[in-house]
Design an enzyme around this catalytic site. Structure first.
Site, PDB file in Angstrom:
ATOM      1  N   LYS A 228       0.829  -1.205   0.000  1.00  0.00           N
ATOM      2  CA  LYS A 228       0.000   0.000   0.000  1.00  0.00           C
ATOM      3  C   LYS A 228       0.860   1.249   0.000  1.00  0.00           C
ATOM      4  O   LYS A 228       0.537   2.255  -0.652  1.00  0.00           O
ATOM      5  CB  LYS A 228      -0.932   0.009   1.215  1.00  0.00           C
ATOM      6  CG  LYS A 228      -1.823   1.263   1.339  1.00  0.00           C
ATOM      7  CD  LYS A 228      -2.729   1.448   0.118  1.00  0.00           C
ATOM      8  CE  LYS A 228      -3.514   2.760   0.155  1.00  0.00           C
ATOM      9  NZ  LYS A 228      -4.547   2.797   1.194  1.00  0.00           N
TER      10      LYS A 228
ATOM     11  N   LYS B  58       0.040  11.869   5.390  1.00  0.00           N
ATOM     12  CA  LYS B  58       0.399  10.852   6.377  1.00  0.00           C
ATOM     13  C   LYS B  58       0.992   9.623   5.699  1.00  0.00           C
ATOM     14  O   LYS B  58       2.020   9.089   6.126  1.00  0.00           O
ATOM     15  CB  LYS B  58      -0.841  10.478   7.188  1.00  0.00           C
ATOM     16  CG  LYS B  58      -0.632   9.383   8.226  1.00  0.00           C
ATOM     17  CD  LYS B  58      -1.003   7.991   7.718  1.00  0.00           C
ATOM     18  CE  LYS B  58      -2.467   7.858   7.390  1.00  0.00           C
ATOM     19  NZ  LYS B  58      -2.819   6.479   6.979  1.00  0.00           N
TER      20      LYS B  58
END
Length: 295
Positions: free
Chosen positions: A171, A239
């Site tokens: 990811k 983030k």
């Protein structure tokens, strides 16, 4: 059909939970804000007043929360998943968090008598609504196969990529590619407009060639229209790029373009664009080019 607990009913979590209800699963949801729980109940699910209540009778526990500390908060503690789930239940974390944290929490889950996989997703809000997310799964292969009836409802491309933490590593690579692609599509759009080209026609032909990518398909029209309603916020992508750059540094991998893109994402956030869709990187390209369309 499974008894499912779904923790985190945000932009991604709520449509995923609704799809599971529509597929016939029994879904009990918990979220920090009550309106999201009410929306799940209206769709045929059940609401819970706490994490502990949500997971008490669940066969499968799904979490979709913003960051590593949020996952830690819902699994640990007296009200957390590990203290209240039934022994033998399976915990699936759809969140995007640090790979090392995912691996550690999987070990903690096993010690608590649970089975765990990390299964971050890609595809944005539209993919969640349509049930066509790409899911990269880390954990035991046999457990992943058992989860297929659940994962197949929310995703279209579901791939087991390795042991615990591997899903999060893949990811991270996904977020690196997506951010870089959005930045280049933004630059190309400002470039085309500066030369007076019909951008709808230009995007159509570019999408059909080697430059084709999902950003053109999912974000092209809204970017041309300067509509940045969040499917995935700049705050969250900022983030995620922090996860990428940290993990790359730890592995001794140089990502010069990725590092530059991470700085650009951070600059967009600093400009106050954090709550906008990540395609709002376009706004920063416009400003740098002296072509801002914002009032």
């Amino acid at each position: 059909m499974s008894n499912i607990a779904f923790i985190g009913l945000g932009i991604m979590g709520l449509p995923m939970a609704k799809n599971l209800v529509a597929a016939g699963h029994s879904v009990t949801g918990y979220n920090r804000s009550q309106p999201k729980i009410d929306a799940l109940v209206a769709a045929g699910g059940t609401g819970a007043a706490s994490v502990a209540e949500a997971v008490a009778n669940a066969d499968v526990i799904l979490t979709m929360v913003p960051d590593s500390p949020d996952v830690e908060a819902v699994v640990h503690g007296a009200d957390g998943i590990f203290a209240n789930a039934r022994p033998g239940a399976t915990w699936v974390d759809f969140s995007t968090i640090r790979p090392d944290v995912a691996a550690r929490l999987a070990a903690d889950a096993e010690a608590a008598g649970l089975r765990a996989v990390d299964a971050p997703v890609s595809g944005g809000e539209a993919g969640a609504v349509e049930g066509v997310l790409s899911i990269m799964v880390g954990g035991d292969a046999a457990v992943v196969e058992e989860l297929r009836p659940v994962l197949d409802v929310v995703g279209k491309t579901i791939v087991h990529v390795g042991p615990a933490g591997s899903g999060q590593t893949v990811k991270a690579a996904n977020q690196l590619i997506v951010a870089g692609t959005i930045q280049l599509v933004s630059e190309s759009l400002v470039f085309l407009e500066a030369h007076g080209v019909d951008t709808e026609a230009a995007f159509a032909v570019l999408a059909g060639g080697l430059a084709g990518n999902t950003i053109f398909e999912r974000k092209g029209a809204s970017m041309r229209a300067r509509k940045f309603d969040p499917g995935f916020r700049i705050d969250l992508h900022h983030k995620d790029l922090g996860i990428v750059t940290s993990a790359a540094r730890e592995a001794g991998v140089h990502i010069p373009l990725g590092a530059a893109t991470a700085q650009i994402m951070g600059a967009a956030r600093a400009k106050g664009y954090g709550s906008l869709d990540h395609s709002a990187l376009l706004l920063l390209v416009e400003e740098l080019s002296g072509r801002s369309t914002q009032a």
